[in-house]
Scaffold this active site. Structure first.
Site, PDB file in Angstrom:
ATOM      1  NE  ARG A 123      -4.311  -1.480   1.297  1.00  0.00           N
ATOM      2  CZ  ARG A 123      -5.346  -1.951   2.020  1.00  0.00           C
ATOM      3  NH1 ARG A 123      -5.530  -1.601   3.175  1.00  0.00           N
ATOM      4  NH2 ARG A 123      -6.508  -2.345   1.372  1.00  0.00           N
ATOM      5  CD  GLN A 128      -2.868   5.935  -3.324  1.00  0.00           C
ATOM      6  OE1 GLN A 128      -3.199   6.565  -4.219  1.00  0.00           O
ATOM      7  NE2 GLN A 128      -2.883   6.272  -2.202  1.00  0.00           N
ATOM      8  CG  ASP A 131      -5.313  -1.286  -2.592  1.00  0.00           C
ATOM      9  OD1 ASP A 131      -5.574  -2.443  -2.057  1.00  0.00           O
ATOM     10  OD2 ASP A 131      -5.152  -0.461  -1.464  1.00  0.00           O
ATOM     11  CB  SER A 134      -8.648  -0.275  -1.677  1.00  0.00           C
ATOM     12  OG  SER A 134      -7.808  -0.060  -0.631  1.00  0.00           O
ATOM     13  CE1 TYR A 231      -0.599  -1.597   9.706  1.00  0.00           C
ATOM     14  CE2 TYR A 231       1.515  -0.359   9.955  1.00  0.00           C
ATOM     15  CZ  TYR A 231       0.599  -1.101   9.089  1.00  0.00           C
ATOM     16  OH  TYR A 231       0.967  -1.358   7.946  1.00  0.00           O
TER      17      TYR A 231
END
Length: 377
Positions: A123, A128, A131, A134, A231
């Site tokens: 990522r 992008q 991806d 996503s 995170y």
């Protein structure tokens, strides 16, 4: 000229396809030739005639398509007959489900092919457009709300009629990642009163920007619950108990709950207990987006709608993007088109650079072995 093959998806329930007529045109313009198995796009409403018009060669069976291919594009992992037809130096690209479908990975390794799994694409900004997690999660979040609305025996928006007012549905989204945020946005568009929760403090602003209310115990521990890398930190048992009590009380008042929590390579975390589901009113609905990885909801069953003794429906449909296959395929095919560009050098010659950080991260089999460090052992 390198050849890309696109075949029918043969894993049960898969309706998507790995290339569309639009991406076939783009692949040919980039310097590839494309072979498509007849009927590959039919479940996604892409007819053979459109592929042929885009410049694809049509093949009558998988062996005819794959036998001459340098690259095989798939949605899910190829089945045995497809692997058998591959050239030993071929490349396979797809969502190979590497943590769970180890048998397919071993078969690909034994064939000697290079396999790239799209779930491992890093990522980073440059990746992008590739991806798939996503692009497909976005559609899954949308479809989850549509399935919830279908299972729910009432309307979603508030309605003021001559016969009286109908209250808006209350929707609670658990997890504010890509799928969760799209679920929030879709439920809001349908007129529901939406709340959401997430373990990451940064999610609060995203949730509120979509017009939903954020639900969490927002004490000092929560405010410090995110690492510098973005995170979530593990919370103390005391915090977890307070958050669980808050969520339990909130779920009891909801009409629809949508759970979206997935952890790559691990079973899905349990978010809704049997007791919490039982606390909801008859006619309420829970949609479990994580059912394919064990489920977020106690009692959910893959591919089924389970109704509890108290009349709560738990929707456990697998592959929600496959229920809107035309758009899911279009987005996935664009992800693969962008990925295929990495196999060409600046002059357009077929020369995969395995030191490229994206290819390196996604490579799972090579030289007769499973090579990705996350899959060791």
């Amino acid at each position: 000229m390198p050849v890309i093959a696109v075949t029918k998806e043969r894993q049960a329930g898969e309706t998507r396809v790995a290339a569309t007529p639009d991406t076939v045109k783009k692949l040919i313009a980039a310097g590839y030739s494309v072979v498509v198995e007849a009927g590959a796009g039919a479940p996604s409403s892409y007819p053979d005639a459109d592929y042929a018009a885009a410049g694809a060669e049509m093949a009558s069976d998988p062996a005819a398509a794959i036998g001459k291919a340098d690259i095989l594009f798939k949605v899910r992992g190829p089945v045995a007959e497809e692997i058998a037809a591959l050239k030993a130096d071929a490349i396979v690209v797809g969502m190979l489900n590497p943590h769970q479908d180890k048998e397919t990975l071993q078969a690909l390794a034994a064939k000697g092919v290079r396999a790239f799994t799209m779930e491992f694409v890093p990522r980073i900004t440059r990746a992008q457009v590739m991806d798939v997690l996503s692009s497909q999660a976005n559609l899954a979040g949308y479809r989850a709300v549509i399935e919830a609305a279908n299972a729910y025996g009432k309307v979603m928006p508030m309605m003021m009629t001559a016969a009286g007012t109908v209250a808006a549905a209350k929707v609670f989204v658990m997890g504010a990642g890509v799928a969760g945020l799209q679920a929030i946005a879709t439920a809001r568009r349908l007129g529901a009163v939406v709340t959401a929760t997430d373990v990451r403090p940064a999610a609060k602003e995203q949730v509120e920007s979509l017009g939903a209310k954020f639900v969490a115990v927002e004490d000092e521990e929560f405010k410090a619950a995110e690492t510098a890398a973005g995170y979530a930190k593990e919370m103390s048992p005391e915090y977890q108990a307070k958050q669980a009590a808050l969520v339990s009380e909130h779920i009891r008042k909801q009409d629809i709950v949508i759970t979206t929590a997935l952890i790559p390579g691990r079973p899905a975390p349990r978010l809704v207990s049997a007791e919490q589901a039982a606390s909801m009113r008859p006619g309420s609905v829970i949609v479990d987006l994580a059912v394919e990885q064990g489920g977020n909801v106690a009692g959910s069953k893959r591919g089924e709608v389970v109704e509890t003794e108290g009349g709560v429906k738990i929707v456990g449909y697998a592959n929600l993007p496959g229920r809107i296959a035309a758009d899911a395929s279009a987005l996935y095919a664009r992800n693969l088109f962008a990925f295929a560009g990495l196999f060409l050098d600046k002059e357009g010659a077929f020369a995969p650079d395995l030191e490229d950080e994206i290819l390196k991260a996604a490579l799972v089999t090579q030289g007769g072995a499973v090579v990705h460090p996350a899959l060791a052992g």
